[in-house]
Design a protein around this motif. Structure first.
Motif, PDB file in Angstrom:
ATOM      1  N   LEU A 127      14.802  68.072 -26.506  1.00  0.00           N
ATOM      2  CA  LEU A 127      15.931  68.361 -27.375  1.00  0.00           C
ATOM      3  C   LEU A 127      15.637  67.936 -28.810  1.00  0.00           C
ATOM      4  CD1 LEU A 127      18.885  69.193 -27.923  1.00  0.00           C
ATOM      5  CD2 LEU A 127      19.565  66.877 -27.240  1.00  0.00           C
ATOM      6  N   LEU A 128      15.098  66.731 -28.988  1.00  0.00           N
ATOM      7  CA  LEU A 128      14.771  66.248 -30.327  1.00  0.00           C
ATOM      8  C   LEU A 128      13.758  67.155 -31.011  1.00  0.00           C
ATOM      9  CD1 LEU A 128      14.570  62.410 -29.671  1.00  0.00           C
ATOM     10  CD2 LEU A 128      16.317  63.613 -30.986  1.00  0.00           C
ATOM     11  N   GLN A 129      12.779  67.600 -30.255  1.00  0.00           N
ATOM     12  CA  GLN A 129      11.766  68.492 -30.812  1.00  0.00           C
ATOM     13  C   GLN A 129      12.362  69.840 -31.181  1.00  0.00           C
ATOM     14  OE1 GLN A 129       8.330  69.035 -28.320  1.00  0.00           O
ATOM     15  NE2 GLN A 129       7.485  70.672 -29.578  1.00  0.00           N
ATOM     16  N   ARG A 130      13.190  70.370 -30.276  1.00  0.00           N
ATOM     17  CA  ARG A 130      13.808  71.677 -30.536  1.00  0.00           C
ATOM     18  C   ARG A 130      14.736  71.618 -31.751  1.00  0.00           C
ATOM     19  NH1 ARG A 130      13.186  76.226 -29.557  1.00  0.00           N
ATOM     20  NH2 ARG A 130      15.117  76.860 -28.551  1.00  0.00           N
ATOM     21  N   MET A 131      15.437  70.499 -31.942  1.00  0.00           N
ATOM     22  CA  MET A 131      16.352  70.358 -33.073  1.00  0.00           C
ATOM     23  C   MET A 131      15.601  70.297 -34.392  1.00  0.00           C
ATOM     24  SD  MET A 131      19.290  67.805 -31.510  1.00  0.00           S
ATOM     25  CE  MET A 131      20.364  67.944 -32.936  1.00  0.00           C
ATOM     26  N   GLN A 132      14.362  69.852 -34.354  1.00  0.00           N
ATOM     27  CA  GLN A 132      13.545  69.827 -35.569  1.00  0.00           C
ATOM     28  C   GLN A 132      12.998  71.207 -35.897  1.00  0.00           C
ATOM     29  OE1 GLN A 132      10.540  66.896 -34.811  1.00  0.00           O
ATOM     30  NE2 GLN A 132      11.942  65.155 -34.944  1.00  0.00           N
ATOM     31  N   GLU A 133      12.867  72.053 -34.872  1.00  0.00           N
ATOM     32  CA  GLU A 133      12.257  73.358 -35.063  1.00  0.00           C
ATOM     33  C   GLU A 133      13.268  74.457 -35.347  1.00  0.00           C
ATOM     34  OE1 GLU A 133      10.213  73.886 -31.414  1.00  0.00           O
ATOM     35  OE2 GLU A 133       8.542  72.541 -31.930  1.00  0.00           O
ATOM     36  N   THR A 134      14.466  74.346 -34.807  1.00  0.00           N
ATOM     37  CA  THR A 134      15.450  75.415 -34.943  1.00  0.00           C
ATOM     38  C   THR A 134      16.858  74.842 -34.883  1.00  0.00           C
ATOM     39  OG1 THR A 134      16.149  77.563 -34.050  1.00  0.00           O
ATOM     40  CG2 THR A 134      15.575  75.862 -32.458  1.00  0.00           C
ATOM     41  N   GLU A 135      17.843  75.683 -35.181  1.00  0.00           N
ATOM     42  CA  GLU A 135      19.241  75.250 -35.133  1.00  0.00           C
ATOM     43  C   GLU A 135      19.749  75.329 -33.701  1.00  0.00           C
ATOM     44  OE1 GLU A 135      21.864  77.056 -37.879  1.00  0.00           O
ATOM     45  OE2 GLU A 135      20.526  76.833 -39.590  1.00  0.00           O
ATOM     46  N   ILE A 136      20.296  74.237 -33.220  1.00  0.00           N
ATOM     47  CA  ILE A 136      20.836  74.159 -31.871  1.00  0.00           C
ATOM     48  C   ILE A 136      22.258  73.621 -31.941  1.00  0.00           C
ATOM     49  CG2 ILE A 136      20.698  72.853 -29.700  1.00  0.00           C
ATOM     50  CD1 ILE A 136      17.750  73.110 -29.757  1.00  0.00           C
ATOM     51  N   VAL A 137      23.143  74.193 -31.137  1.00  0.00           N
ATOM     52  CA  VAL A 137      24.509  73.683 -31.024  1.00  0.00           C
ATOM     53  C   VAL A 137      24.526  72.654 -29.899  1.00  0.00           C
ATOM     54  CG1 VAL A 137      26.922  74.227 -30.561  1.00  0.00           C
ATOM     55  CG2 VAL A 137      25.493  75.856 -31.807  1.00  0.00           C
ATOM     56  N   PRO A 171      28.497  79.407 -32.178  1.00  0.00           N
ATOM     57  CA  PRO A 171      27.703  80.492 -32.767  1.00  0.00           C
ATOM     58  C   PRO A 171      26.957  81.284 -31.700  1.00  0.00           C
ATOM     59  CG  PRO A 171      27.420  78.470 -34.026  1.00  0.00           C
ATOM     60  CD  PRO A 171      28.177  78.097 -32.789  1.00  0.00           C
ATOM     61  N   ARG A 172      27.048  82.596 -31.778  1.00  0.00           N
ATOM     62  CA  ARG A 172      26.432  83.459 -30.773  1.00  0.00           C
ATOM     63  C   ARG A 172      24.908  83.477 -30.883  1.00  0.00           C
ATOM     64  NH1 ARG A 172      27.932  87.465 -27.377  1.00  0.00           N
ATOM     65  NH2 ARG A 172      30.124  87.245 -27.986  1.00  0.00           N
ATOM     66  N   ASP A 173      24.395  83.288 -32.105  1.00  0.00           N
ATOM     67  CA  ASP A 173      22.958  83.452 -32.322  1.00  0.00           C
ATOM     68  C   ASP A 173      22.180  82.135 -32.226  1.00  0.00           C
ATOM     69  OD1 ASP A 173      24.083  82.357 -34.546  1.00  0.00           O
ATOM     70  OD2 ASP A 173      22.990  83.575 -35.994  1.00  0.00           O
ATOM     71  N   GLN A 174      22.803  81.077 -31.713  1.00  0.00           N
ATOM     72  CA  GLN A 174      22.105  79.801 -31.588  1.00  0.00           C
ATOM     73  C   GLN A 174      22.112  79.333 -30.134  1.00  0.00           C
ATOM     74  OE1 GLN A 174      23.525  76.811 -34.318  1.00  0.00           O
ATOM     75  NE2 GLN A 174      23.670  78.247 -36.016  1.00  0.00           N
ATOM     76  N   GLU A 175      21.036  78.634 -29.763  1.00  0.00           N
ATOM     77  CA  GLU A 175      20.971  78.071 -28.416  1.00  0.00           C
ATOM     78  C   GLU A 175      21.972  76.922 -28.302  1.00  0.00           C
ATOM     79  OE1 GLU A 175      17.730  76.086 -25.321  1.00  0.00           O
ATOM     80  OE2 GLU A 175      17.195  76.444 -27.422  1.00  0.00           O
ATOM     81  N   VAL A 176      22.618  76.839 -27.151  1.00  0.00           N
ATOM     82  CA  VAL A 176      23.607  75.793 -26.908  1.00  0.00           C
ATOM     83  C   VAL A 176      23.054  74.821 -25.869  1.00  0.00           C
ATOM     84  CG1 VAL A 176      25.947  75.274 -26.128  1.00  0.00           C
ATOM     85  CG2 VAL A 176      25.484  77.400 -27.383  1.00  0.00           C
ATOM     86  N   VAL A 177      23.144  73.533 -26.182  1.00  0.00           N
ATOM     87  CA  VAL A 177      22.785  72.491 -25.222  1.00  0.00           C
ATOM     88  C   VAL A 177      24.051  71.692 -24.941  1.00  0.00           C
ATOM     89  CG1 VAL A 177      21.432  70.422 -24.775  1.00  0.00           C
ATOM     90  CG2 VAL A 177      20.387  72.363 -25.969  1.00  0.00           C
ATOM     91  N   ALA A 178      24.528  71.777 -23.707  1.00  0.00           N
ATOM     92  CA  ALA A 178      25.769  71.102 -23.328  1.00  0.00           C
ATOM     93  C   ALA A 178      25.468  69.793 -22.612  1.00  0.00           C
ATOM     94  CB  ALA A 178      26.603  72.013 -22.429  1.00  0.00           C
TER      95      ALA A 178
END
Length: 209
Positions: A127-137, A171-178
């Motif tokens: 998650l930390l890596q993905r948040m640095q690379e792209t926008e995540i909700v 947002p529809r165009d962003q990955e969501v991590v719940a």
């Protein structure tokens, strides 16, 4: 199909889209539900719908322009009733469609409770890596009180039981991590199932809080 027929069909579809746009508001649908029970004044409708008189009047005017309601004056009061045509049948069809969709989502949720291990999860490190690379909700689906007591930085709070109603906030165009409380909390799994059923790219955070 001739050009004139194509234009005629396009015009009809535009009219249909305009009607659908008018109904695409929960306040207007609620007002129609109350009007369907019998003719009512603006003041009565505003109380029933929990709206200000001015706000209710604006919605009623939009419904009137589209033919969904009609009005008449009686002394100082303006009363509204359903317009002509199969409006009650249309509302019933919308309710049936919504209930069908809810039933399918409930089945997916029920199934997910027995298949939690099949839901793709994301680790904290990933998650930390993905948040640095792209926008995540980062979506916290616990209650407001739990969120207020402590939450992950940057997380948005939408309690699970409000998720469908507040889907526009995601947002529809962003990955969501719940995420939710922890390994034995099923809220995030249910949220991911709902989001995926509605066409969203969603994963759950392994381990939660």
């Amino acid at each position: 199909m001739s050009i004139s027929e194509t234009h005629l069909k396009g015009a009809r579809l535009n009219d249909l889209a305009d009607l659908a746009k008018t109904l695409g508001n929960s306040h207007r649908l609620l007002l129609l539900e109350h009007i369907g029970g019998g003719e009512k004044t603006v003041e009565a409708l505003s109380d029933l719908a929990g709206l200000s008189v001015a706000n209710a009047s604006q919605h009623l005017q939009q419904l009137k322009r589209s033919g969904f309601v009609q009005s008449r004056r009686e002394g100082k009061n303006v009363l509204y009733r359903l317009g002509g045509g199969p409006i009650a049948a249309l509302l019933a069809a919308l309710r049936a469609c919504a209930e069908h969709n809810r039933s399918e989502i409930r089945e997916l949720i029920s199934d997910s409770l027995w298949q939690q291990d099949k839901l793709e999860a994301i680790s904290r490190e990933e998650l930390l890596q993905r948040m640095q690379e792209t926008e995540i909700v980062l979506l916290d689906v616990r209650s407001e009180s739990e969120y207020a007591a402590g939450h992950l930085p940057g997380a948005v709070n939408i309690p699970l039981d409000e998720l469908e109603l507040r889907l526009a906030e995601v947002p529809r165009d962003q990955e969501v991590v719940a995420y939710c409380r922890g390994n034995y909390c099923a809220l995030s799994g249910k949220a991911v199932t709902i989001l995926r059923a509605l066409g969203r790219n969603a994963r759950q955070l392994r381990g939660g809080m």
